[in-house]
Write an enzyme that holds these catalytic residues in place. Structure first.
Site, mmCIF file in Angstrom:
data_model
loop_
_atom_site.group_PDB
_atom_site.id
_atom_site.type_symbol
_atom_site.label_atom_id
_atom_site.label_comp_id
_atom_site.label_asym_id
_atom_site.label_seq_id
_atom_site.Cartn_x
_atom_site.Cartn_y
_atom_site.Cartn_z
ATOM 1 C CE1 TYR A 62 -3.743 2.547 0.569
ATOM 2 C CE2 TYR A 62 -2.662 3.279 2.466
ATOM 3 C CZ TYR A 62 -3.505 3.197 1.631
ATOM 4 O OH TYR A 62 -4.478 4.505 1.567
ATOM 5 C CG ASP A 84 6.051 3.925 0.924
ATOM 6 O OD1 ASP A 84 6.029 4.571 1.782
ATOM 7 O OD2 ASP A 84 4.719 3.633 0.585
ATOM 8 C CE LYS A 134 1.893 4.552 8.240
ATOM 9 N NZ LYS A 134 0.322 4.152 8.708
HETATM 10 C C1 PLP Z 1 3.862 2.027 3.457
HETATM 11 C C2 PLP Z 1 2.861 3.094 3.165
HETATM 12 N N1 PLP Z 1 2.784 4.165 2.264
HETATM 13 C C3 PLP Z 1 2.148 5.106 2.294
HETATM 14 C C4 PLP Z 1 1.128 5.208 3.110
HETATM 15 C C5 PLP Z 1 -0.056 6.407 3.219
HETATM 16 O O1 PLP Z 1 0.013 7.251 4.186
HETATM 17 P P1 PLP Z 1 -1.093 8.184 4.646
HETATM 18 O O2 PLP Z 1 -2.001 7.360 5.355
HETATM 19 O O3 PLP Z 1 -0.463 8.872 5.748
HETATM 20 O O4 PLP Z 1 -1.449 8.695 3.574
HETATM 21 C C6 PLP Z 1 0.761 4.246 4.196
HETATM 22 C C7 PLP Z 1 -0.272 4.272 5.127
HETATM 23 O O5 PLP Z 1 -0.304 3.512 5.921
HETATM 24 C C8 PLP Z 1 1.810 3.129 4.070
HETATM 25 O O6 PLP Z 1 1.980 2.118 5.056
#
Ligand code: PLP
Length: 457
Positions: free
Chosen positions: A156, A260, A292
């Site tokens: 994700y 990511d 986060k």
């Molecule tokens: C690996 C990863 N990338 C991107 C995101 C998206 O972040 P946000 O929820 O702050 O938009 C998440 C959210 O859980 C994530 O776990």
């Protein structure tokens, strides 16, 4: 099983009101408990490892706002940094020192791989920006337009159109692998491959390498449950893991690698997954995304990398990106106060707590005859209620969701809040105590019997 022994009238009433004014009553889908059934709890207070709902029920928190609350709730240093900054104004829409201090902290933690940091307000925005930048940088370097972005099923990367294709997290929880509203045009430039499938990746590069702008990956996927990168041994006996292979192939074909680290960044070590597991092997991705932990519970995320790529962003370069509240002084104060407490001793504590919690849960499940596989990536972990290791999104479909849901509700009834989905990582904080671990183990014995009943063990 969705009934509860706790009194949750207050949460029920709030959820009824919420559903009249907010779709599904929630600001983010997984919170609605659709994956596990029952009524979501409405929380009003947190302190350390504990959270309280509107009915006064107390829970040990193993969600941690999905990662940011690495120090536990309402840590005094973070609270006072926020109070000090908020008293000076919420926002200027102009440069302010806190964002510089936070960027310096991030740069100093990741070493030479990160020279520039651009702040945004969510992980989704960070990834969206990284993809735009990667397309521009790869096209400029190769002299031809490269549009294709490769992602892995079950990873994700937020909810921007290009990446909402066979995604994990809430998308898998709710069984909506490809969202309506994403145009074929946006989806056609995203190629989705099975995670840990080296042959598929090699084949794609062999046939379409010249079109690929970037490969984006979580360093250990943690949005379909936790799935570590597999290690592959070549004919010369050389061991390379899946991340190593992504780097090797992207470099060979002029594509960028986006790591990511929204989930893993500064949670796994002082420099994220990269510093602990990749830097020692001597390579770096082209771009990182963070979120986060760098906001300590406030909306901060970032795209980061070397100056040569990052300075292609406006106003130095021509790749546009902007945000009214980006680099917000209060939010960056919270992030800085949080990161300053993320030292080696905190990471040792997180590793220890993750191992302890994993082990008391595994013991309880095994004693009750419930098949279980504990999967870990650093201090991130999750349980699959199956006997066999999960290496990809299709393996993750073997999760026994009914057994997880029975376990989840019995844990919640016993005062332990787990992520309300069978496909999410569990998060420990530095505030967990020995007593918390003992209680988690005690409640898990009851919860494991509830799961055993569902599977007829
Ligand atoms: C690996 C990863 N990338 C991107 C995101 C998206 O972040 P946000 O929820 O702050 O938009 C998440 C959210 O859980 C994530 O776990």
């Amino acid at each position: 099983m969705t009934s509860t022994q706790l009194s949750i009238e207050g949460s029920i009433a709030w959820h009824e009101r919420a559903q009249k004014v907010i779709p599904g009553g929630v600001s983010s889908p997984v919170r609605a408990f659709k994956g596990v059934g029952g009524t979501p709890r409405y929380f009003v207070r947190g302190e350390g490892s504990q959270i309280w709902d509107v009915d006064g029920n107390q829970y040990i928190d193993l969600v941690g706002s999905w990662g940011p609350m690495i120090l536990g709730h309402a840590h005094p240093s973070v609270v006072s940094a926020v109070q000090r900054s908020a008293a000076l104004s919420a926002s200027f829409g102009a440069p302010s020192p806190n964002e510089v201090l936070l960027a310096e902290e991030i740069v100093s933690r990741v070493g030479g791989a990160v020279e520039r940091v651009r702040f945004v307000s969510s992980g989704t925005e960070a990834v969206m920006t990284a993809v735009r930048l990667a397309r521009a940088a790869a096209s400029a370097a190769g002299g031809t337009q490269r549009n294709v972005v490769v992602k892995f099923a079950g990873c994700y990367h937020g909810h921007s159109d290009a990446l909402l294709v066979q995604a994990g997290s809430g998308v898998v929880t709710l069984g909506l692998p490809n969202s309506p509203g994403v145009t074929p045009g946006a989806a056609q430039d995203t190629v989705v491959l099975p995670y840990n499938d080296l042959s598929a990746l090699e084949e794609l590069f062999a046939t379409r390498g010249h079109e690929i702008a970037a490969v984006i990956t979580e360093p250990t996927p943690a949005n379909m449950g936790v799935v570590p990168p597999l290690e592959f041994t070549d004919t010369n006996g050389v061991h390379l893991n899946f991340n190593d292979h992504i780097r090797r192939l992207t470099s060979a074909h002029g594509a960028l690698m986006i790591l990511d680290e929204v989930m893993t960044g500064f949670r796994i070590s002082a420099g994220g997954w990269y510093s602990k597991y990749i830097a020692p092997d001597g390579w770096a991705p082209d771009l990182f995304t963070y979120g986060k932990v760098i906001g300590g519970g406030y909306p901060v995320a970032a795209v980061a990398g070397p100056a040569s790529i990052m300075d292609q962003l406006a106003p130095v370069g021509s790749v546009y990106q902007a945000g009214t509240l980006s680099g917000n002084p209060v939010a960056t104060a919270a992030g800085l106060a949080t990161l300053q407490l993320c030292d080696d001793s905190l990471y040792a504590t997180l590793d220890q707590r993750a191992a302890q919690v994993g082990s008391v849960i595994a013991d309880a499940l095994t004693a009750a005859g419930v098949p279980n596989t504990l999967q870990s990536g650093g201090n991130l972990f999750s349980f699959f209620f199956t006997d066999t290791p999960v290496r990809s999104f299709s393996d993750a479909q073997t999760q026994n969701v009914a057994a997880f849901n029975a376990f989840f509700h019995a844990m919640l009834d016993g005062g332990v809040s787990l992520p309300p989905s069978a496909f999410e990582a569990w998060f420990v904080s530095g505030a967990l105590t020995d007593d918390d671990v003992t209680k988690i183990g005690r409640v898990a014995k009851v919860a494991a019997r509830a799961a055993a009943q569902v599977i007829g063990a």
